[in-house]
Design a protein around this motif. Sequence first.
Motif, PDB file in Angstrom:
ATOM      1  N   ALA A  14       0.842  -1.191   0.000  1.00 30.62           N
ATOM      2  CA  ALA A  14       0.000   0.000   0.000  1.00 30.62           C
ATOM      3  C   ALA A  14       0.880   1.245   0.000  1.00 30.62           C
ATOM      4  N   ASP A  18      -2.793   5.509  -1.098  1.00 32.42           N
ATOM      5  CA  ASP A  18      -3.855   4.658  -0.570  1.00 32.42           C
ATOM      6  C   ASP A  18      -4.206   5.045   0.865  1.00 32.42           C
ATOM      7  N   ARG A  92      -5.903  -2.895  -1.876  1.00 30.77           N
ATOM      8  CA  ARG A  92      -4.645  -2.153  -1.787  1.00 30.77           C
ATOM      9  C   ARG A  92      -4.188  -1.959  -0.346  1.00 30.77           C
TER      10      ARG A  92
END
Length: 304
Positions: A14, A18, A92
């Motif tokens: 990530a 994100d 994610r």
Amino acid sequence: MQINRSILLRGSYAGIVDYVALTKPRVMSLVVFTALVGLMVAPGDVDHFAAAVALVCIAAGAGAAGALNMWYDADIDAVMARTAMRPIPSGRVSRPEALVFGLMLGSCAILALGTLLNLAAAALLAFTIFFYVVVYTMWLKRRTPQNIVIGGAAGALPPVIGWVAATGSVGIEPLILFLIIFLWTPPHFWALSLNLAGEYARAGVPMLPVVAGKAETKRQILLYSVVLAATSLTPWALGFAGAIYGAAAAMLGAIMIFLAWQVRRSDDGKERQPARRLFVFSMLYLVLLFGVLLMDAVPSVQSH
């Protein structure tokens, strides 16, 4: 076991973008803006350091609430087209990562606000995060069509936090700003939910159009818009906003009522465009209303 390792591995990639998305930046920007207005209309001189600390902490607190909301609502987000590409349902960011991120961000915001400014503002920020995450997200959202009405209190508190950060106490002025945002929230979100009723029904969220039907939702939107327009004149009526604000509030309120009336008189199945217009304008409405109030407050602050 292999599945768990792959999930953790995927989550470890990530990126910053994100995690920023977890904080709901658009919502956060509105929270910070309304908090700034509460800070600026507060009596006394505005200390720049204190203002910066307050706004950063409020932004972090709002971001923490957003992350914890996404952590808990990941199952709902995954089945709604509007939210399916959020960091958690898209894979994610993992749910445990989002939980830790939200808890750490919120804790840091509360501790910093209490240490650097005052405990009252920190306590109010903590209560706001708690109310949004526990009362609204975990309790109300999946149980009652009044979720937006009651839960809207969390989104209405930032100007009060800004005022308390500046003064250490609560006055009538921030409570009126709270009431304006509180009344604005239902027509804003119900206008959106009219066009997403099918998605909310599929996700099991009892939004008003799903439970009470579109006709009742349209009636409630108009009712709240009328009350909102009248309440928005209160700062001018009580004298802590000038004539320019009063004129702007009257004009914006009239447009809000007109667009709500268009939604109300639209036939079922033909409310998509009127509801979309109301939803878009309602965002502009709050920004302009508080923007005029902010401009009205700046000269008085500079004159101290």
